[in-house]
Write a protein that holds these residues in place. Structure first.
Motif, PDB file in Angstrom:
ATOM      1  N   GLY A 326       0.812  -1.210   0.000  1.00 16.50           N
ATOM      2  CA  GLY A 326       0.000   0.000   0.000  1.00 16.50           C
ATOM      3  C   GLY A 326       0.844   1.259   0.000  1.00 16.50           C
ATOM      4  N   ILE A 327       1.962   1.227   0.731  1.00 19.93           N
ATOM      5  CA  ILE A 327       2.874   2.384   0.748  1.00 19.93           C
ATOM      6  C   ILE A 327       3.486   2.588  -0.637  1.00 19.93           C
ATOM      7  N   SER A 331       1.857   6.052  -1.837  1.00 24.49           N
ATOM      8  CA  SER A 331       2.602   7.178  -1.271  1.00 24.49           C
ATOM      9  C   SER A 331       3.128   8.094  -2.380  1.00 24.49           C
ATOM     10  N   THR A 332       3.338   9.334  -2.015  1.00 22.17           N
ATOM     11  CA  THR A 332       4.037  10.229  -2.925  1.00 22.17           C
ATOM     12  C   THR A 332       5.529   9.891  -2.916  1.00 22.17           C
ATOM     13  N   VAL A 340       2.457  12.708 -11.201  1.00 18.56           N
ATOM     14  CA  VAL A 340       3.029  11.361 -11.303  1.00 18.56           C
ATOM     15  C   VAL A 340       2.745  10.807 -12.694  1.00 18.56           C
ATOM     16  N   PRO A 341       3.780  10.405 -13.422  1.00 23.02           N
ATOM     17  CA  PRO A 341       3.576   9.909 -14.789  1.00 23.02           C
ATOM     18  C   PRO A 341       2.878   8.557 -14.813  1.00 23.02           C
ATOM     19  N   GLU A 342       2.380   8.191 -15.980  1.00 20.35           N
ATOM     20  CA  GLU A 342       1.766   6.887 -16.214  1.00 20.35           C
ATOM     21  C   GLU A 342       2.639   6.087 -17.174  1.00 20.35           C
ATOM     22  N   PRO A 343       2.807   4.788 -16.917  1.00 19.04           N
ATOM     23  CA  PRO A 343       2.370   4.088 -15.704  1.00 19.04           C
ATOM     24  C   PRO A 343       3.146   4.576 -14.484  1.00 19.04           C
ATOM     25  N   ARG A 344       2.543   4.404 -13.302  1.00 20.57           N
ATOM     26  CA  ARG A 344       3.149   4.862 -12.061  1.00 20.57           C
ATOM     27  C   ARG A 344       4.527   4.227 -11.891  1.00 20.57           C
ATOM     28  N   SER A 370       7.566   8.859   0.392  1.00 20.31           N
ATOM     29  CA  SER A 370       7.437   9.863   1.458  1.00 20.31           C
ATOM     30  C   SER A 370       6.878   9.235   2.730  1.00 20.31           C
ATOM     31  N   ASP A 371       5.922   8.316   2.582  1.00 11.19           N
ATOM     32  CA  ASP A 371       5.295   7.678   3.745  1.00 11.19           C
ATOM     33  C   ASP A 371       6.176   6.556   4.280  1.00 11.19           C
TER      34      ASP A 371
END
Length: 631
Positions: A326-327, A331-332, A340-344, A370-371
């Motif tokens: 999940g992080i 997260s940023t 944020v570009p695609e694909p991430r 960041s998280d």
């Protein structure tokens, strides 16, 4: 009735030095009455040993769960161990193989890598400062191929390294130079392309562990997770010099295009792994060891991480793979404030060489999240101790109630193994096994099917039997109070767990023993009036001389219990000396006939451990310089 026992005269020197003896003897022994210490000091759980011909400065263990094989590599050899017969099943000699003479003395091949490729055994060693690897067909001593081991094995055993095989691919960490520099995580050989890291991603890392987390329903998104610590970029004097990390790369990552990031990970991301007390900003920042407990559903996979701190404490934090993912997924990116570009960045794709430059550019320049990754308990570690733990393994055990329980096996720097139950949010320390050795624990592996823990030292390998239940065999209550999911009470006593066995892993209350008619007397002892019933405990008769103080002794069966002495309606605390509770009886307090009871109380169980009837011998004083009785 027991025969009358005569107590010899106690010498004054013993009384004068008793408190000094108590301090020295009990220094390594738990104090009774605390749940933060082992309940039992185990004794007879070592079931076998394998001796090395000479002292080993470094050893490595490899266990293949499906085959039940255990291999150990030392200096110039690899051994295959038979854990059923406790003997060496095979020995492979691997001397240094190089054309020119060694520039070091002694010229040794210290084995640092043992892995499996299908049916073949893959072994690498230092090979006299020229790392080399060998592949043995069907695990025999026949070499099918060999190769340069640079980047797979370190040049010396003291250098940081690790290895992992995934579907025919080898992932490894090892220095590329003799001085131990240029350390990074690579896919070194196999079916897929060799891939390595970008130089700016890490700062003086120490790699701890790597693990492949399978996704049966989504193999294209499977990832390799790397656990390490690295130098902190914050040079504030109050900041810890180390930061613990978890990173990931996609299994399908083949590197970037020919013109950008070729043969470099395009999916690498890292995050800070937090263990401590966030509300107090107090953290254990030095990752020491990791055990990944895999699950059928990858989301349920758990990471057990062992941390140390600069205030000499150790902690265990538990993380959920779902939370870790999940992080990385949400997260940023630290230091990146654009769209944020695609694909991430970090997303697993079918063809990594076709990823847009914008996506790969974020991975190159801003791979940190960041998280932070917090543990499942968040506000505090699962377990904190002043013991200096160095290794962690977690076993999953099916109890008599058919529920699964996790048992943590923690090794200390003083050669102890602690068995700790994870039941809810509170740890329960079941037992402590002290292993007799002059060296420290080098490595540790679990054979979960056989329920045997293999512990490696410089001079030998020990095999610890996790199904050793004899120590809880005094009664149903003793077996249940242990809360050991490996053991349950049956008509044959406390034995390895069976479905019909009596057990209460959840809270250890002994009321479940009422189902055992063969142990009804022990159940009755849970009632407090049992403490005053002469039918419930044996009575030891002592005849002692007048004018001499002496001690009564009571054995400690559980360090979680509270022990008291009762006499004439009064209670006195236990004076602990190693594994006994003592009661000092000054001469002026004695009557003609005195009765004393040693009572232990643990959870819902009250037990008369020892009962004495003390009489005096008048002025008759037998000679002798003996210590107090230890019945």
């Amino acid at each position: 009735m027991h025969k009358m026992k005569l107590i010899p005269n106690l010498v004054l020197s013993f009384l004068a030095h008793f408190h000094w003896t108590l301090h020295v003897s009990s220094e390594d022994t738990p104090t009774v009455g605390s749940r933060n210490i082992p309940r039992l000091l185990s004794k007879d759980v070592i079931r076998g040993t394998f001796d090395y011909p000479v002292y080993q400065n470094h050893t490595v263990l490899f266990h293949h769960e499906d085959s039940g094989e255990i291999y150990v590599g030392g200096t110039n050899f690899v051994l295959k161990l038979d854990l059923d017969r406790y003997q060496i099943a095979q020995k492979i000699h691997l001397e240094v193989t190089r054309e020119e003479p060694c520039q070091q003395d002694p010229c040794e091949n210290v084995i640092t890598v043992i892995q499996r490729f299908g049916d073949d055994l893959f072994v690498c060693g230092t090979n006299g400062l020229r790392p080399h690897c060998w592949k043995f067909v069907n695990s025999s001593a026949n070499v099918t191929e060999h190769q340069d081991g640079t980047g797979i094995s370190p040049f010396t055993y003291t250098q940081n390294s690790l290895s992992l095989t995934v579907e025919g691919d080898l992932y490894a960490v090892a220095p590329l130079d003799k001085d131990g520099s240029y350390l990074q995580f690579r896919r070194k050989s196999g079916r897929r392309a060799n891939v390595w890291m970008y130089d700016g991603w890490l700062s003086e890392p120490t790699f701890v562990s790597a693990s492949w987390v399978k996704r049966k329903d989504d193999p294209a998104n499977e990832k390799i997770y790397i656990f390490f610590r690295e130098k902190n970029s914050d040079h504030n004097p109050e900041a810890d010099p180390w930061i613990s990390r978890v990173a990931r790369v996609c299994k399908t990552d083949e590197g970037g295009s020919k013109r950008f990031f070729q043969n470099t990970w395009t999916s690498f991301l890292k995050a800070r792994l937090v263990c401590g007390f966030p509300e107090e900003s107090l953290y254990f920042n030095r990752l020491q060891d990791v055990y990944v407990q895999h699950a059928e559903d990858w989301r349920d996979t758990r990471v057990y991480a062992l941390f140390t701190s600069n205030w000499n404490a150790t902690a265990v934090c538990i993380y959920s793979m779902e939370n870790i993912e999940g992080i990385f997924d949400n997260s940023t990116f630290k230091g990146y404030d654009k769209a944020v570009p695609e694909p991430r960045p970090g997303t697993c794709v079918r063809n990594s060489r076709a990823l847009p430059l914008a996506t790969v550019g974020v991975v190159r320049d801003h791979p940190e999240m960041s998280d932070w990754v917090h543990s499942v308990h968040y506000t505090s570690p699962f377990y904190v101790s002043n013991n200096n733990y160095t290794k962690i393994i977690v076993d999953r055990v099916k109890a008599a109630d058919q529920n699964m329980y996790n048992v943590l096996l923690l090794a200390t720097d003083s050669r102890k193994i602690h068995k700790i139950l994870e039941s809810g949010s509170e740890p329960f320390i079941i037992s402590q096994t002290q292993i007799s050795s002059n060296s420290s624990i080098q490595s540790m592996k679990l054979d979960s099917k056989k329920k045997k823990l293999v512990v490696n030292f410089a001079e030998k390998v020990y095999v610890v039997d996790l199904l050793s239940c004899d120590e809880y065999n005094k009664s149903c209550a003793d077996c249940v109070l242990a809360r050991d999911p490996y053991c349950s009470w049956t008509p044959s006593g406390c034995t390895p767990t069976v479905p019909e066995g009596i057990q209460n892993v959840f809270d250890g209350k002994t009321s479940v023993c009422s189902a055992s008619t063969s142990d009804q007397n022990q159940v009755n002892r849970t009632r407090r009036n049992a403490a005053s019933s002469e039918d419930e405990a044996s009575l030891t008769h002592l005849a002692v001389p007048k004018g001499v103080p002496f001690y009564l002794s009571c054995p400690i069966d559980s360090y979680h219990a509270v022990y008291t002495w009762r006499h004439g309606g009064e209670s006195s605390p236990c004076l602990q000396m190693q594994s006994n509770c003592l009661l000092l009886l000054p001469d002026e307090r004695r009557r003609t006939v005195d009765r004393y009871e040693c009572i232990s109380e643990e959870r819902d169980y009250v037990n008369v451990v020892k009962r004495y009837r003390v009489t005096e011998q008048g002025d008759q004083r037998p000679s002798g310089n003996r210590a107090p009785p230890t019945q």
